[in-house]
Motif scaffolding. Structure first.
Motif, PDB file in Angstrom:
ATOM      1  N   ASP A 236      -7.753  15.168  -1.903  1.00  0.00           N
ATOM      2  CA  ASP A 236      -8.876  14.613  -2.657  1.00  0.00           C
ATOM      3  C   ASP A 236      -8.823  15.160  -4.079  1.00  0.00           C
ATOM      4  O   ASP A 236      -9.142  16.324  -4.322  1.00  0.00           O
ATOM      5  N   ILE A 237      -8.403  14.302  -5.012  1.00  0.00           N
ATOM      6  CA  ILE A 237      -8.190  14.751  -6.392  1.00  0.00           C
ATOM      7  C   ILE A 237      -9.488  15.207  -7.035  1.00  0.00           C
ATOM      8  O   ILE A 237      -9.527  16.235  -7.735  1.00  0.00           O
ATOM      9  N   ASP A 238     -10.563  14.461  -6.859  1.00  0.00           N
ATOM     10  CA  ASP A 238     -11.837  14.825  -7.484  1.00  0.00           C
ATOM     11  C   ASP A 238     -12.293  16.217  -7.070  1.00  0.00           C
ATOM     12  O   ASP A 238     -12.735  17.023  -7.907  1.00  0.00           O
TER      13      ASP A 238
ATOM     14  N   VAL B  73     -10.003  22.490  -1.920  1.00  0.00           N
ATOM     15  CA  VAL B  73      -8.882  21.870  -1.228  1.00  0.00           C
ATOM     16  C   VAL B  73      -9.448  21.026  -0.088  1.00  0.00           C
ATOM     17  O   VAL B  73     -10.022  21.563   0.865  1.00  0.00           O
ATOM     18  N   ALA B  74      -9.329  19.717  -0.220  1.00  0.00           N
ATOM     19  CA  ALA B  74      -9.926  18.814   0.774  1.00  0.00           C
ATOM     20  C   ALA B  74      -9.046  17.589   0.937  1.00  0.00           C
ATOM     21  O   ALA B  74      -8.265  17.240   0.047  1.00  0.00           O
ATOM     22  N   PHE B  75      -9.209  16.924   2.065  1.00  0.00           N
ATOM     23  CA  PHE B  75      -8.398  15.763   2.409  1.00  0.00           C
ATOM     24  C   PHE B  75      -9.200  14.487   2.176  1.00  0.00           C
ATOM     25  O   PHE B  75     -10.369  14.392   2.574  1.00  0.00           O
ATOM     26  N   ALA B  76      -8.594  13.500   1.527  1.00  0.00           N
ATOM     27  CA  ALA B  76      -9.211  12.187   1.341  1.00  0.00           C
ATOM     28  C   ALA B  76      -8.624  11.236   2.380  1.00  0.00           C
ATOM     29  O   ALA B  76      -7.430  10.926   2.328  1.00  0.00           O
ATOM     30  N   PRO B  77      -9.417  10.805   3.343  1.00  0.00           N
ATOM     31  CA  PRO B  77      -8.895   9.943   4.412  1.00  0.00           C
ATOM     32  C   PRO B  77      -8.333   8.633   3.872  1.00  0.00           C
ATOM     33  O   PRO B  77      -8.754   8.146   2.821  1.00  0.00           O
ATOM     34  N   GLY B  78      -7.372   8.071   4.614  1.00  0.00           N
ATOM     35  CA  GLY B  78      -6.754   6.817   4.228  1.00  0.00           C
ATOM     36  C   GLY B  78      -7.156   5.668   5.140  1.00  0.00           C
ATOM     37  O   GLY B  78      -8.130   5.758   5.900  1.00  0.00           O
ATOM     38  N   ILE B  79      -6.379   4.610   5.103  1.00  0.00           N
ATOM     39  CA  ILE B  79      -6.695   3.405   5.863  1.00  0.00           C
ATOM     40  C   ILE B  79      -6.667   3.666   7.365  1.00  0.00           C
ATOM     41  O   ILE B  79      -7.473   3.106   8.118  1.00  0.00           O
ATOM     42  N   LEU B  80      -5.743   4.523   7.819  1.00  0.00           N
ATOM     43  CA  LEU B  80      -5.667   4.797   9.264  1.00  0.00           C
ATOM     44  C   LEU B  80      -6.930   5.473   9.768  1.00  0.00           C
ATOM     45  O   LEU B  80      -7.345   5.256  10.910  1.00  0.00           O
ATOM     46  N   SER B  81      -7.549   6.279   8.931  1.00  0.00           N
ATOM     47  CA  SER B  81      -8.821   6.896   9.300  1.00  0.00           C
ATOM     48  C   SER B  81      -9.927   5.847   9.352  1.00  0.00           C
ATOM     49  O   SER B  81     -10.774   5.859  10.256  1.00  0.00           O
TER      50      SER B  81
ATOM     51  N   ALA C 269       0.837  -1.196   0.000  1.00  0.00           N
ATOM     52  CA  ALA C 269       0.000   0.000   0.000  1.00  0.00           C
ATOM     53  C   ALA C 269       0.874   1.248   0.000  1.00  0.00           C
ATOM     54  O   ALA C 269       1.897   1.310   0.681  1.00  0.00           O
ATOM     55  N   SER C 270       0.466   2.237  -0.770  1.00  0.00           N
ATOM     56  CA  SER C 270       1.238   3.472  -0.839  1.00  0.00           C
ATOM     57  C   SER C 270       1.067   4.281   0.435  1.00  0.00           C
ATOM     58  O   SER C 270       0.105   4.096   1.194  1.00  0.00           O
ATOM     59  N   GLU C 271       1.999   5.197   0.644  1.00  0.00           N
ATOM     60  CA  GLU C 271       1.921   6.065   1.819  1.00  0.00           C
ATOM     61  C   GLU C 271       0.647   6.896   1.795  1.00  0.00           C
ATOM     62  O   GLU C 271      -0.007   7.088   2.831  1.00  0.00           O
ATOM     63  N   ASP C 272       0.259   7.381   0.619  1.00  0.00           N
ATOM     64  CA  ASP C 272      -0.968   8.162   0.491  1.00  0.00           C
ATOM     65  C   ASP C 272      -2.193   7.335   0.849  1.00  0.00           C
ATOM     66  O   ASP C 272      -3.120   7.834   1.489  1.00  0.00           O
ATOM     67  N   ARG C 273      -2.188   6.069   0.432  1.00  0.00           N
ATOM     68  CA  ARG C 273      -3.344   5.207   0.727  1.00  0.00           C
ATOM     69  C   ARG C 273      -3.446   4.948   2.232  1.00  0.00           C
ATOM     70  O   ARG C 273      -4.545   4.849   2.770  1.00  0.00           O
TER      71      ARG C 273
END
Length: 308
Positions: A78-80, A87-95, A68-72
């Motif tokens: 959040d690209i979309d 400007v927004a944050f897309a949560p990852g696995i830790l979230s 898994a990538s660091e970003d994931r």
């Protein structure tokens, strides 16, 4: 998707008990399950997630895949929404794992940079991300569950210490038990819905018992004499680090709560001692992999007066 029921898993009682203990008291910190391939380690963890969801315990199970990538893992921009000028944050696995379990299969093969991330977040309970010119912080408290085969690689000591409990999962030698495992699996694969219905009552009973233990945990008392015995067991078994006493105390208390008791007994301590201490007791030269567990068992028997 229907997963194999937790109560239908045969032959891995210590692993199942360790997972239940962590569901009752997440402060135990996690379970390391090492041993043979194909012994239902992943099946058991996923089954626990389904049981907790059925119980309404709100303890999600998030899986961290190798590679898994660091970003994931951490989360990223959040690209979309960025394409729309936001400007927004897309949560990852830790979230995803916050408040529940973070499960890593083949944890001993995890890349070092991800190990460093996990150590930092596990210690702080917070995930801090600086990505693409934005900063984001969110709570990330989870029970760490890892499985793997030690023959395929060693686990870093710093990460191993973060697992509250450890269990060694062996291939079952008893032919009748192995036959029962095959029959259950074939029955499940033939008709998952029917198999789930057949185990639903047992699953509900365990879920109710688990929730009752969670609710009653704070009322479980630990007598001073038992607390001193816990420390003596850690000293006599040679456990390294003071996390040993804390984990053993919490695991024994959760075990008592699961048994419906309001006070920790010698039985609770004895049941929790080996999983809490086996990976904190160093192996000596020429010792077998099972020697630390045997040393903990002997120390426990002596301290609690169970020897002979």
């Amino acid at each position: 998707m229907i997963v194999f029921p937790f109560t239908a898993v045969l032959g891995q009682e210590e692993l199942k008990h360790c997972l239940v203990v962590c569901a009752i008291d997440p402060g135990v910190s996690g379970v390391l399950a090492v041993g043979d391939r194909g012994t239902a380690k992943t099946t058991t963890v996923r089954a626990l997630g389904a049981l907790l969801e059925r119980a309404g315990a709100q303890m999600p199970v998030a899986e961290l895949p190798l590679g898994a990538s660091e970003d994931r893992v951490l989360g990223s921009l959040d690209i979309d929404r960025a394409l729309r000028g936001e400007v927004a944050f897309a949560p990852g696995i830790l979230s995803d794992a916050h408040g529940g379990f973070l499960y890593i299969d083949e944890v001993n093969l995890l890349d070092d940079y991800l190990v460093d991330i996990l150590l930092d977040v596990a210690a702080s309970g917070v995930n801090r991300v600086e990505r693409d010119g934005i900063g984001y912080t969110h709570p990330a408290r989870f029970v760490l569950v890892g499985s793997g085969n030690p023959e395929e690689g060693e686990l870093r000591p710093q990460l191993e210490d973060r697992f509250g409990l450890a269990t060694f999962v062996r291939t079952i030698a008893d032919a009748q038990t192995r036959l029962a495992i095959v029959r259950r699996r074939l029955s499940f694969e033939s008709d998952p819905e029917k198999f789930e219905r057949e185990w639903l009552d047992v699953e509900h009973r365990l879920a109710d018992r688990l929730l009752a233990a969670r609710d009653g945990l704070e009322n479980v008392q630990i007598p001073e004499v038992v607390l001193r015995q816990i420390v003596d067991i850690c000293v006599e078994s040679g456990a390294v680090g003071h996390r040993a006493e804390l984990v053993l105390t919490r695991a024994a208390r959760a075990t008592a709560a699961f048994g419906g008791r309001h006070q920790v007994t010698h039985t609770d301590v004895a049941l929790a001692a080996i999983p809490a201490l086996r990976h904190r007791t160093p192996r000596q030269l020429a010792e077998t992999p099972t020697a630390p567990a045997a040393r903990v068992k002997l120390a426990t028997a002596r301290v609690l007066g169970l020897a002979g």
